[in-house]
Design a protein around this motif. Structure first.
Motif, PDB file in Angstrom:
ATOM      1  N   LYS A   1     -10.300   2.410  -1.085  1.00 53.23           N
ATOM      2  CA  LYS A   1      -9.949   3.734  -1.594  1.00 53.23           C
ATOM      3  C   LYS A   1      -9.162   3.644  -2.899  1.00 53.23           C
ATOM      4  CE  LYS A   1      -9.826   6.424   2.714  1.00 53.23           C
ATOM      5  NZ  LYS A   1      -8.949   7.169   3.650  1.00 53.23           N
ATOM      6  N   LEU A   2      -8.272   2.643  -2.991  1.00 55.98           N
ATOM      7  CA  LEU A   2      -7.387   2.522  -4.144  1.00 55.98           C
ATOM      8  C   LEU A   2      -7.962   1.633  -5.250  1.00 55.98           C
ATOM      9  CD1 LEU A   2      -4.027   2.104  -2.172  1.00 55.98           C
ATOM     10  CD2 LEU A   2      -4.745   4.130  -3.478  1.00 55.98           C
TER      11      LEU A   2
ATOM     12  N   LYS B   1       1.007   4.257  -2.766  1.00 59.13           N
ATOM     13  CA  LYS B   1       0.782   5.662  -2.397  1.00 59.13           C
ATOM     14  C   LYS B   1       1.997   6.528  -2.736  1.00 59.13           C
ATOM     15  CE  LYS B   1      -2.629   4.923   1.282  1.00 59.13           C
ATOM     16  NZ  LYS B   1      -2.914   5.048   2.740  1.00 59.13           N
ATOM     17  N   THR B   2       3.196   5.933  -2.680  1.00 56.64           N
ATOM     18  CA  THR B   2       4.422   6.671  -3.011  1.00 56.64           C
ATOM     19  C   THR B   2       4.533   6.907  -4.510  1.00 56.64           C
ATOM     20  OG1 THR B   2       5.565   5.690  -1.101  1.00 56.64           O
ATOM     21  CG2 THR B   2       6.959   6.637  -2.835  1.00 56.64           C
TER      22      THR B   2
ATOM     23  N   ILE C   1       0.836  -1.203   0.000  1.00 56.05           N
ATOM     24  CA  ILE C   1       0.000   0.000   0.000  1.00 56.05           C
ATOM     25  C   ILE C   1       0.873   1.257   0.000  1.00 56.05           C
ATOM     26  CG2 ILE C   1      -1.660   1.360   1.345  1.00 56.05           C
ATOM     27  CD1 ILE C   1      -2.996  -1.047   0.104  1.00 56.05           C
ATOM     28  N   LYS C   2       1.919   1.259   0.834  1.00 55.03           N
ATOM     29  CA  LYS C   2       2.815   2.421   0.892  1.00 55.03           C
ATOM     30  C   LYS C   2       3.517   2.643  -0.448  1.00 55.03           C
ATOM     31  CE  LYS C   2       3.722   2.057   5.856  1.00 55.03           C
ATOM     32  NZ  LYS C   2       4.691   1.576   6.886  1.00 55.03           N
TER      33      LYS C   2
ATOM     34  N   ASP D   1      -7.889   0.929   2.818  1.00 49.63           N
ATOM     35  CA  ASP D   1      -7.000   1.344   1.727  1.00 49.63           C
ATOM     36  C   ASP D   1      -7.356   0.634   0.421  1.00 49.63           C
ATOM     37  OD1 ASP D   1      -5.406   3.218   3.066  1.00 49.63           O
ATOM     38  OD2 ASP D   1      -4.098   1.678   3.896  1.00 49.63           O
TER      39      ASP D   1
ATOM     40  N   SER E   1       1.943   6.398  -7.541  1.00 45.21           N
ATOM     41  CA  SER E   1       0.599   6.011  -8.005  1.00 45.21           C
ATOM     42  C   SER E   1       0.610   5.452  -9.428  1.00 45.21           C
ATOM     43  CB  SER E   1      -0.352   7.205  -7.926  1.00 45.21           C
ATOM     44  OG  SER E   1       0.123   8.275  -8.737  1.00 45.21           O
TER      45      SER E   1
END
Length: 339
Positions: free
Chosen positions: A234-235, A201-202, A197-198, A231, A204
């Motif tokens: 959302k993603l 988010k870093t 996930i990180k 998450d 996209s």
């Protein structure tokens, strides 16, 4: 050779590396004309004490002379060991093989109290044969516990699955415009979903290149699960809950990449399944990985991002390994004990 065997360990449900291994081992042994009795150490419909009582009762009643016990890292099993050993001491004809599946055993053992270390070391030293799933684990058993090398075999946990399962219902989550990447594990920090996930988010742009598919199974950490599921929604990440082993193989077969971002590990069955199916495999460097696995620095989303770009257009080599060798090696251990 006496072909009776008592298989002791987790069996599906729930789905997990050891339970899938035991399920396949059961079937493969029966294919080799073994008469297999299985005892599950995890029954979700019974409380823990009843599970233990049933386990000890089955071992005590078993009329054959070979018992094969499968454990992870002994965390929830250590207090049962004296009772198992007491039964075996009263039945001198019994031979015991123990497979240790988790690389976490190394760190878990070092955190045990002196009494628990004594129990485990005595138990393993007096076991007829120990199967370690990695060379690292074998070395630890020899150096730290003092088990003779002649009593240890290194046999990876992977046993070949059936490639011919039905995949029609799973195709709806596959995006042919992108690389489809599967990540599987329990909803706990150990399995590294948060690292993925990180990474997303870093950078996209990963979502433009990869279609991420999460598979959750077994137990979970409620707070961690809530965050990861939030998450995912959302993603727009697809996810499955409690997928059975045949469907998981089908999903791997449809995908392009398998990602194993664990913070620690053993000889991951899912990693070897993906290699067997000819898929690109990315995994953390938390343990020594098989050949052909692309590793990134454990818990480092930037390192993961770099590897995902590096493998984007990579063609995987064709498998030439004999994947039936592991079951042959297990049966060889049984023969060595003159069963």
């Amino acid at each position: 050779m006496n072909k009776q065997i008592l298989l002791v360990g987790p069996f599906p449900p729930p789905l997990g590396g050891i339970s899938v291994h035991n399920q396949r081992l059961h079937q493969l042994l029966e294919n080799e004309s073994f008469k297999v009795t299985k005892v599950s150490t995890h029954n979700p419909n019974r409380n823990r004490l009843l599970n233990i009582f049933e386990l000890l009762k089955q071992i005590n009643r078993y009329k054959g002379n070979l018992i094969h016990l499968h454990v992870s890292a002994f965390e929830s099993f250590v207090f049962v060991i004296p009772f198992i050993w007491l039964i075996l001491m009263c039945k001198k004809d019994k031979k015991l093989v123990v497979t240790i599946h988790s690389g976490r055993f190394l760190s878990v053992y070092n955190k045990f109290s002196s009494i628990n270390k004594l129990i485990i070391s005595f138990f393993l030293k007096n076991t007829n044969h120990v199967i370690a799933v990695s060379s690292e684990l074998k070395f630890f058993l020899m150096e730290e516990i003092g088990i003779p090398e002649t009593k240890i075999s290194v046999i990876p946990a992977f046993l070949p699955p059936d490639k011919n399962a039905n995949d029609s219902d799973l195709r709806k989550v596959i995006d042919k415009r992108k690389k489809n990447v599967v990540i599987a594990g329990a909803l706990k920090e150990l399995y590294g979903f948060d690292v993925v996930i990180k990474a997303i988010k870093t950078d996209s742009n990963l979502l433009n290149l990869y279609n991420f598919i999460f598979v959750f199974y077994m137990d979970s950490d409620p707070d961690y699960a809530k965050q990861i599921l939030n998450d995912c929604n959302k993603l727009g990440i697809h996810f499955f809950r409690e997928m059975d082993s045949k469907d998981f193989i089908s999903l791997l077969n449809l995908s392009d990449v398998f990602l194993r971002p664990t913070t620690t590990d053993g000889d991951s069955v899912a990693v070897r399944e993906a290699i067997y199916l000819g898929k690109c495999v990315i995994a953390s460097d938390s343990v020594e990985r098989p050949d052909r696995v692309h590793t990134f620095k454990t818990s480092d989303p930037v390192s993961l991002i770099n590897v995902m770009y590096n493998v984007l257009n990579k063609q995987e080599e064709k498998n030439i390994h004999d994947f039936n060798q592991n079951i042959k090696s297990i049966i060889k251990v049984y023969k060595k004990l003159n069963i």
